[in-house]
Write a protein that holds these residues in place. Structure first.
Motif, mmCIF file in Angstrom:
data_model
loop_
_atom_site.group_PDB
_atom_site.id
_atom_site.type_symbol
_atom_site.label_atom_id
_atom_site.label_comp_id
_atom_site.label_asym_id
_atom_site.label_seq_id
_atom_site.Cartn_x
_atom_site.Cartn_y
_atom_site.Cartn_z
ATOM 1 N N LYS A 108 0.839 -1.183 0.000
ATOM 2 C CA LYS A 108 0.000 0.000 0.000
ATOM 3 C C LYS A 108 0.882 1.244 0.000
ATOM 4 C CE LYS A 108 -3.699 2.406 2.457
ATOM 5 N NZ LYS A 108 -4.600 2.416 3.650
ATOM 6 N N VAL A 109 0.772 2.019 -1.050
ATOM 7 C CA VAL A 109 1.597 3.215 -1.202
ATOM 8 C C VAL A 109 0.784 4.486 -0.981
ATOM 9 C CG1 VAL A 109 3.061 4.497 -2.814
ATOM 10 C CG2 VAL A 109 3.094 1.990 -2.828
ATOM 11 N N ALA A 110 -0.490 4.462 -1.305
ATOM 12 C CA ALA A 110 -1.329 5.656 -1.277
ATOM 13 C C ALA A 110 -1.352 6.277 0.115
ATOM 14 C CB ALA A 110 -2.739 5.316 -1.724
ATOM 15 N N ALA A 111 -1.203 7.596 0.141
ATOM 16 C CA ALA A 111 -1.286 8.364 1.382
ATOM 17 C C ALA A 111 -1.624 9.792 1.017
ATOM 18 C CB ALA A 111 0.032 8.305 2.148
ATOM 19 N N GLY A 112 -2.776 10.281 1.468
ATOM 20 C CA GLY A 112 -3.203 11.618 1.102
ATOM 21 C C GLY A 112 -3.360 11.715 -0.407
ATOM 22 N N SER A 115 -0.954 8.693 -4.780
ATOM 23 C CA SER A 115 -1.692 7.486 -5.149
ATOM 24 C C SER A 115 -0.796 6.291 -5.423
ATOM 25 C CB SER A 115 -2.563 7.755 -6.388
ATOM 26 O OG SER A 115 -1.766 8.118 -7.498
ATOM 27 N N ASP A 116 0.453 6.534 -5.848
ATOM 28 C CA ASP A 116 1.337 5.425 -6.203
ATOM 29 C C ASP A 116 2.742 5.960 -6.431
ATOM 30 O OD1 ASP A 116 2.174 2.869 -6.815
ATOM 31 O OD2 ASP A 116 0.965 2.652 -8.620
ATOM 32 N N ILE A 140 15.897 7.782 -20.346
ATOM 33 C CA ILE A 140 15.615 8.248 -18.990
ATOM 34 C C ILE A 140 15.188 7.057 -18.142
ATOM 35 C CG2 ILE A 140 14.963 10.618 -19.617
ATOM 36 C CD1 ILE A 140 12.011 9.677 -19.364
ATOM 37 N N VAL A 141 15.496 7.125 -16.848
ATOM 38 C CA VAL A 141 15.017 6.117 -15.909
ATOM 39 C C VAL A 141 15.021 6.734 -14.520
ATOM 40 C CG1 VAL A 141 17.336 5.137 -15.599
ATOM 41 C CG2 VAL A 141 15.324 3.756 -15.036
ATOM 42 N N GLY A 142 13.979 6.432 -13.726
ATOM 43 C CA GLY A 142 13.919 6.968 -12.376
ATOM 44 C C GLY A 142 12.539 6.817 -11.772
ATOM 45 N N PRO A 143 12.394 7.202 -10.504
ATOM 46 C CA PRO A 143 11.108 7.060 -9.811
ATOM 47 C C PRO A 143 10.144 8.199 -10.147
ATOM 48 C CG PRO A 143 12.740 7.969 -8.323
ATOM 49 C CD PRO A 143 13.470 7.660 -9.603
ATOM 50 N N THR A 144 8.867 7.858 -10.133
ATOM 51 C CA THR A 144 7.794 8.834 -10.360
ATOM 52 C C THR A 144 6.792 8.753 -9.224
ATOM 53 O OG1 THR A 144 7.973 8.738 -12.772
ATOM 54 C CG2 THR A 144 5.883 9.509 -11.871
ATOM 55 N N ALA A 145 6.521 9.872 -8.591
ATOM 56 C CA ALA A 145 5.453 9.974 -7.599
ATOM 57 C C ALA A 145 4.181 10.396 -8.315
ATOM 58 C CB ALA A 145 5.821 10.974 -6.513
ATOM 59 N N LYS A 146 3.110 9.645 -8.068
ATOM 60 C CA LYS A 146 1.847 9.888 -8.761
ATOM 61 C C LYS A 146 0.817 10.405 -7.753
ATOM 62 C CE LYS A 146 0.737 6.926 -11.980
ATOM 63 N NZ LYS A 146 1.101 7.768 -13.154
ATOM 64 N N PHE A 147 0.136 11.487 -8.142
ATOM 65 C CA PHE A 147 -0.815 12.137 -7.246
ATOM 66 C C PHE A 147 -2.177 12.250 -7.917
ATOM 67 C CE2 PHE A 147 3.413 13.752 -6.349
ATOM 68 C CZ PHE A 147 3.504 13.646 -4.972
ATOM 69 N N TRP A 153 -4.910 14.378 -12.175
ATOM 70 C CA TRP A 153 -3.707 13.657 -11.778
ATOM 71 C C TRP A 153 -2.463 14.494 -12.063
ATOM 72 C CZ3 TRP A 153 -0.113 12.951 -15.579
ATOM 73 C CH2 TRP A 153 -0.570 12.989 -16.911
ATOM 74 N N THR A 154 -1.410 14.196 -11.316
ATOM 75 C CA THR A 154 -0.110 14.836 -11.497
ATOM 76 C C THR A 154 0.974 13.794 -11.300
ATOM 77 O OG1 THR A 154 -0.946 16.938 -10.627
ATOM 78 C CG2 THR A 154 1.445 16.658 -10.704
ATOM 79 N N ASP A 155 1.976 13.781 -12.161
ATOM 80 C CA ASP A 155 3.162 12.947 -12.005
ATOM 81 C C ASP A 155 4.371 13.846 -11.781
ATOM 82 O OD1 ASP A 155 1.594 10.762 -12.510
ATOM 83 O OD2 ASP A 155 2.612 10.169 -14.359
ATOM 84 N N LEU A 156 5.254 13.438 -10.867
ATOM 85 C CA LEU A 156 6.482 14.174 -10.614
ATOM 86 C C LEU A 156 7.628 13.169 -10.548
ATOM 87 C CD1 LEU A 156 7.752 16.946 -10.050
ATOM 88 C CD2 LEU A 156 7.381 16.525 -7.607
ATOM 89 N N SER A 157 8.650 13.344 -11.400
ATOM 90 C CA SER A 157 9.711 12.352 -11.554
ATOM 91 C C SER A 157 11.085 12.958 -11.345
ATOM 92 C CB SER A 157 9.664 11.727 -12.963
ATOM 93 O OG SER A 157 8.395 11.191 -13.262
ATOM 94 N N LEU A 158 12.002 12.126 -10.841
ATOM 95 C CA LEU A 158 13.420 12.461 -10.779
ATOM 96 C C LEU A 158 14.150 11.405 -11.589
ATOM 97 C CD1 LEU A 158 15.803 14.129 -9.712
ATOM 98 C CD2 LEU A 158 15.817 12.641 -7.690
ATOM 99 N N MET A 159 14.782 11.820 -12.694
ATOM 100 C CA MET A 159 15.268 10.869 -13.686
ATOM 101 C C MET A 159 16.784 10.974 -13.897
ATOM 102 S SD MET A 159 12.152 9.971 -14.381
ATOM 103 C CE MET A 159 12.173 8.936 -15.835
ATOM 104 N N TYR A 160 17.372 9.817 -14.217
ATOM 105 C CA TYR A 160 18.702 9.764 -14.825
ATOM 106 C C TYR A 160 18.511 10.007 -16.317
ATOM 107 C CZ TYR A 160 22.765 7.487 -17.017
ATOM 108 O OH TYR A 160 23.851 7.196 -17.796
ATOM 109 N N TYR A 161 19.352 10.882 -16.899
ATOM 110 C CA TYR A 161 19.190 11.308 -18.289
ATOM 111 C C TYR A 161 20.517 11.150 -19.021
ATOM 112 C CZ TYR A 161 18.631 14.697 -22.158
ATOM 113 O OH TYR A 161 18.595 15.314 -23.382
ATOM 114 N N LYS A 162 20.487 10.521 -20.196
ATOM 115 C CA LYS A 162 21.695 10.357 -21.011
ATOM 116 C C LYS A 162 21.341 10.602 -22.466
ATOM 117 C CE LYS A 162 26.126 9.231 -21.288
ATOM 118 N NZ LYS A 162 26.379 9.772 -22.631
ATOM 119 N N GLU A 163 22.196 11.364 -23.150
ATOM 120 C CA GLU A 163 21.912 11.778 -24.526
ATOM 121 C C GLU A 163 23.141 11.653 -25.406
ATOM 122 O OE1 GLU A 163 20.917 15.922 -27.014
ATOM 123 O OE2 GLU A 163 20.659 15.856 -24.827
ATOM 124 N N THR A 164 22.932 11.201 -26.639
ATOM 125 C CA THR A 164 23.891 11.398 -27.719
ATOM 126 C C THR A 164 23.152 12.132 -28.829
ATOM 127 O OG1 THR A 164 23.406 9.302 -28.858
ATOM 128 C CG2 THR A 164 25.124 9.268 -27.168
#
Length: 278
Positions: A108-112, A115-116, A140-147, A153-164
């Motif tokens: 169970k992740v939901a709190a206030g 949602s996930d 890109i790869v990383g966690p996303t907090a979902k509200f 709905w709103t998503d907020l993410s912190l990502m590792y980013y790599k580009e060529t």
């Protein structure tokens, strides 16, 4: 694309294929068009008009969700095709997959309003036929907090980013340093009593990614697109089929170019937009 980028892109595609093998809980597919007249391109001091055509698909399945969009961008003559007086053409593809912590583990992740929490992976592929001849490859790869709040709905993410990417001016592929990215996306319905509205959009803030192809230090890039859309199809009894509205694009230090020393590295453009969902 180097081996690491290829491996992550392939893993993401495999995740997409695995999810597609299951019946979708929901899906939404649309064709869209938007137009604006004040887009910027680095090293170009003249505002550029662009016609942008898009195909977008999103779906949710037992363990997460998929998002895919491809844009075809057609510039006016202020952003010319290489060795031509006509406007440049650009194709840009984005794919993102979210793997739900709650759905995969049962925790169970939901709190206030939270949602996930999801693990987000994805990649961008882009190419343009101007003199710069970009050939973007990003992962890109990383966690996303979902509200969930206020009916949306709103998503907020912190990502590792790599580009060529390619730099056709100097004739070489640039392997940028890894960087962080803060990303967000949202959609909120607005009931007016006359016609349903939806306020939606996304933003990214990408940190410095080392030297560019000219040897200059890159700067953090901010990019935001936001739209207020009206469900015009509902006026004809076809709810959630045709949406039309206005939007705004803001970019600072586009592609990591310093706006203080590079003309065209910022964008501030109003857009008109229409979408057909099916």
């Amino acid at each position: 694309m180097d081996i690491k980028l290829s491996a992550i892109a392939c893993a993401t595609l495999l995740a997409f294929g695995a999810s597609a093998a299951h019946a979708s809980d929901w899906s939404d597919t649309s064709i869209g068009y938007r137009y604006g007249e004040h887009f910027g391109e680095p090293a170009n001091s003249t505002p550029i008009a662009k016609h942008i055509f898009s195909f977008t698909h999103a779906d949710g399945y037992k363990y997460g969700s998929n998002y895919f969009t491809v844009d075809m961008l057609k510039s006016d003559a202020n952003d010319p095709e290489n060795n031509s007086n006509g406007g440049a053409q650009e194709f840009y593809l984005v794919y993102n997959h979210q793997l739900s912590l709650a759905k995969t583990t049962g925790i169970k992740v939901a709190a206030g309003p939270l949602s996930d929490i999801a693990l987000s992976t994805g990649f961008d592929l882009g190419t343009k036929n101007n003199a710069f001849a970009s050939n973007a490859r990003k992962i890109i790869v990383g966690p996303t907090a979902k509200f969930n709040a206020f009916g949306g709905w709103t998503d907020l993410s912190l990502m590792y980013y790599k580009e060529t990417n390619n730099n056709g001016i100097v004739g070489k592929t640039v392997n940028f340093d890894a960087a962080y990215r803060i990303a967000g996306a949202w959609a909120f319905p607005i009931e007016t009593g006359f016609i349903p509205l939806n306020f939606n959009g996304w933003f990214t803030y990408t940190g410095e990614k080392g030297k560019d192809g000219f040897g200059a230090d890159t700067k953090p890039e901010t990019w935001m697109d936001a739209f207020l859309m009206a469900d015009v199809g509902s006026l004809a009894g076809k709810k959630n089929t045709v949406w039309a509205g206005v939007g705004y694009e803001y970019v600072k230090n586009k592609f990591g170019n310093d706006h203080a020393t590079t003309a065209g590295a910022n964008t501030s453009s109003v857009m008109g937009k229409v979408e057909w969902h099916f």
